[in-house]
Design a protein around this motif. Structure first.
Motif, PDB file in Angstrom:
ATOM      1  N   ASN A  26       0.788  -1.239   0.000  1.00  9.98           N
ATOM      2  CA  ASN A  26       0.000   0.000   0.000  1.00  9.98           C
ATOM      3  C   ASN A  26       0.815   1.281   0.000  1.00  9.98           C
ATOM      4  N   THR A  27       2.018   1.249   0.509  1.00  9.37           N
ATOM      5  CA  THR A  27       2.826   2.474   0.564  1.00  9.37           C
ATOM      6  C   THR A  27       3.768   2.593  -0.631  1.00  9.37           C
ATOM      7  N   ASN A  28       3.663   1.688  -1.592  1.00 11.95           N
ATOM      8  CA  ASN A  28       4.570   1.684  -2.739  1.00 11.95           C
ATOM      9  C   ASN A  28       3.804   1.824  -4.043  1.00 11.95           C
ATOM     10  N   SER A  29       4.392   2.537  -4.978  1.00 16.73           N
ATOM     11  CA  SER A  29       3.878   2.561  -6.342  1.00 16.73           C
ATOM     12  C   SER A  29       4.469   1.356  -7.061  1.00 16.73           C
ATOM     13  N   TYR A  30       3.772   0.905  -8.115  1.00 20.35           N
ATOM     14  CA  TYR A  30       4.255  -0.267  -8.843  1.00 20.35           C
ATOM     15  C   TYR A  30       5.633   0.015  -9.416  1.00 20.35           C
ATOM     16  N   ASP A  31       6.557  -0.898  -9.144  1.00 18.91           N
ATOM     17  CA  ASP A  31       7.925  -0.820  -9.653  1.00 18.91           C
ATOM     18  C   ASP A  31       8.341  -2.240 -10.009  1.00 18.91           C
ATOM     19  N   GLU A  32       8.442  -2.498 -11.299  1.00 16.91           N
ATOM     20  CA  GLU A  32       8.726  -3.862 -11.758  1.00 16.91           C
ATOM     21  C   GLU A  32      10.003  -4.425 -11.142  1.00 16.91           C
ATOM     22  N   SER A  33      10.974  -3.581 -10.848  1.00 14.55           N
ATOM     23  CA  SER A  33      12.232  -4.062 -10.275  1.00 14.55           C
ATOM     24  C   SER A  33      12.078  -4.525  -8.824  1.00 14.55           C
ATOM     25  N   LYS A  34      10.960  -4.171  -8.169  1.00 10.30           N
ATOM     26  CA  LYS A  34      10.738  -4.559  -6.778  1.00 10.30           C
ATOM     27  C   LYS A  34       9.710  -5.674  -6.609  1.00 10.30           C
ATOM     28  N   VAL A  35       9.083  -6.107  -7.700  1.00 10.38           N
ATOM     29  CA  VAL A  35       8.026  -7.110  -7.620  1.00 10.38           C
ATOM     30  C   VAL A  35       8.532  -8.405  -6.998  1.00 10.38           C
ATOM     31  N   ASP A  36       9.711  -8.859  -7.376  1.00 13.38           N
ATOM     32  CA  ASP A  36      10.254 -10.097  -6.808  1.00 13.38           C
ATOM     33  C   ASP A  36      10.471  -9.956  -5.303  1.00 13.38           C
ATOM     34  N   GLN A  37      11.008  -8.842  -4.871  1.00 15.59           N
ATOM     35  CA  GLN A  37      11.233  -8.575  -3.439  1.00 15.59           C
ATOM     36  C   GLN A  37       9.908  -8.570  -2.675  1.00 15.59           C
ATOM     37  N   TRP A  38       8.895  -7.914  -3.217  1.00 15.30           N
ATOM     38  CA  TRP A  38       7.581  -7.858  -2.567  1.00 15.30           C
ATOM     39  C   TRP A  38       6.955  -9.248  -2.498  1.00 15.30           C
ATOM     40  N   SER A  39       7.024  -9.987  -3.597  1.00 12.02           N
ATOM     41  CA  SER A  39       6.464 -11.348  -3.622  1.00 12.02           C
ATOM     42  C   SER A  39       7.119 -12.233  -2.577  1.00 12.02           C
ATOM     43  N   ARG A  40       8.427 -12.184  -2.524  1.00  8.75           N
ATOM     44  CA  ARG A  40       9.150 -13.003  -1.538  1.00  8.75           C
ATOM     45  C   ARG A  40       8.770 -12.633  -0.109  1.00  8.75           C
ATOM     46  N   ALA A  41       8.629 -11.342   0.157  1.00 10.32           N
ATOM     47  CA  ALA A  41       8.264 -10.901   1.513  1.00 10.32           C
ATOM     48  C   ALA A  41       6.864 -11.392   1.885  1.00 10.32           C
ATOM     49  N   ILE A  42       5.915 -11.268   0.967  1.00  9.32           N
ATOM     50  CA  ILE A  42       4.545 -11.731   1.227  1.00  9.32           C
ATOM     51  C   ILE A  42       4.542 -13.235   1.472  1.00  9.32           C
ATOM     52  N   ILE A  43       5.202 -13.977   0.620  1.00 10.59           N
ATOM     53  CA  ILE A  43       5.247 -15.438   0.746  1.00 10.59           C
ATOM     54  C   ILE A  43       5.931 -15.853   2.046  1.00 10.59           C
ATOM     55  N   ASP A  44       7.048 -15.231   2.378  1.00 14.44           N
ATOM     56  CA  ASP A  44       7.758 -15.571   3.621  1.00 14.44           C
ATOM     57  C   ASP A  44       6.887 -15.336   4.850  1.00 14.44           C
ATOM     58  N   HIS A  45       6.223 -14.173   4.916  1.00 13.58           N
ATOM     59  CA  HIS A  45       5.349 -13.880   6.058  1.00 13.58           C
ATOM     60  C   HIS A  45       4.220 -14.903   6.160  1.00 13.58           C
ATOM     61  N   CYS A  46       3.613 -15.213   5.030  1.00 16.33           N
ATOM     62  CA  CYS A  46       2.485 -16.154   5.032  1.00 16.33           C
ATOM     63  C   CYS A  46       2.929 -17.559   5.416  1.00 16.33           C
ATOM     64  N   GLN A  47       4.057 -18.009   4.890  1.00 13.97           N
ATOM     65  CA  GLN A  47       4.530 -19.347   5.234  1.00 13.97           C
ATOM     66  C   GLN A  47       4.866 -19.466   6.713  1.00 13.97           C
ATOM     67  N   ARG A  48       5.465 -18.427   7.289  1.00  9.83           N
ATOM     68  CA  ARG A  48       5.735 -18.454   8.730  1.00  9.83           C
ATOM     69  C   ARG A  48       4.439 -18.522   9.530  1.00  9.83           C
ATOM     70  N   PHE A  49       3.454 -17.725   9.126  1.00  4.44           N
ATOM     71  CA  PHE A  49       2.153 -17.730   9.798  1.00  4.44           C
ATOM     72  C   PHE A  49       1.532 -19.124   9.734  1.00  4.44           C
ATOM     73  N   PHE A  50       1.490 -19.708   8.539  1.00  2.00           N
ATOM     74  CA  PHE A  50       0.862 -21.020   8.384  1.00  2.00           C
ATOM     75  C   PHE A  50       1.640 -22.117   9.113  1.00  2.00           C
ATOM     76  N   SER A  51       2.955 -22.024   9.148  1.00  4.36           N
ATOM     77  CA  SER A  51       3.720 -23.057   9.851  1.00  4.36           C
ATOM     78  C   SER A  51       3.482 -22.987  11.360  1.00  4.36           C
ATOM     79  N   GLN A  52       3.111 -21.820  11.872  1.00  7.36           N
ATOM     80  CA  GLN A  52       2.833 -21.668  13.290  1.00  7.36           C
ATOM     81  C   GLN A  52       1.377 -21.973  13.639  1.00  7.36           C
ATOM     82  N   THR A  53       0.455 -21.675  12.742  1.00  6.46           N
ATOM     83  CA  THR A  53      -0.970 -21.790  13.066  1.00  6.46           C
ATOM     84  C   THR A  53      -1.663 -22.999  12.449  1.00  6.46           C
TER      85      THR A  53
END
Length: 92
Positions: A26-53
């Protein structure tokens, strides 16, 4: 001997995923060079959540990040899944 199978907590999971996405994107404008970084961060957070819950459940986390003005996209996906047991959620 009975085995209790945990179920997918759709409401809690959806709220968590939505919060992660909002914090990262939400605080970022679309930047194709950052899409991989954003995807990895979202996936990492979600996987940690699911592995705990949801330890006893299988999880698949995938992301698609597109600029808002892009209207055309085709995505295909298939898997064997028991929605009653495993659950599923999509955040747009």
């Amino acid at each position: 001997m009975s085995v209790e199978i945990a179920s997918f907590d759709l409401i809690r999971s959806t709220e968590f995923i939505r919060n992660v996405i909002e914090q990262i994107l939400n605080t970022n404008s679309y930047d194709e060079s950052k899409v991989d970084q954003w995807s990895r961060a979202i996936i990492d957070h979600c996987q940690r959540f699911f592995s705990q819950t949801h330890r006893s459940l299988k999880t698949i986390v995938s992301t698609i990040i597109l600029p808002k003005q892009d209207e055309q996209m085709h995505l295909g996906n298939a898997c064997l899944w028991n929605y009653a047991l495993d659950g599923s959620t999509i955040i747009k």
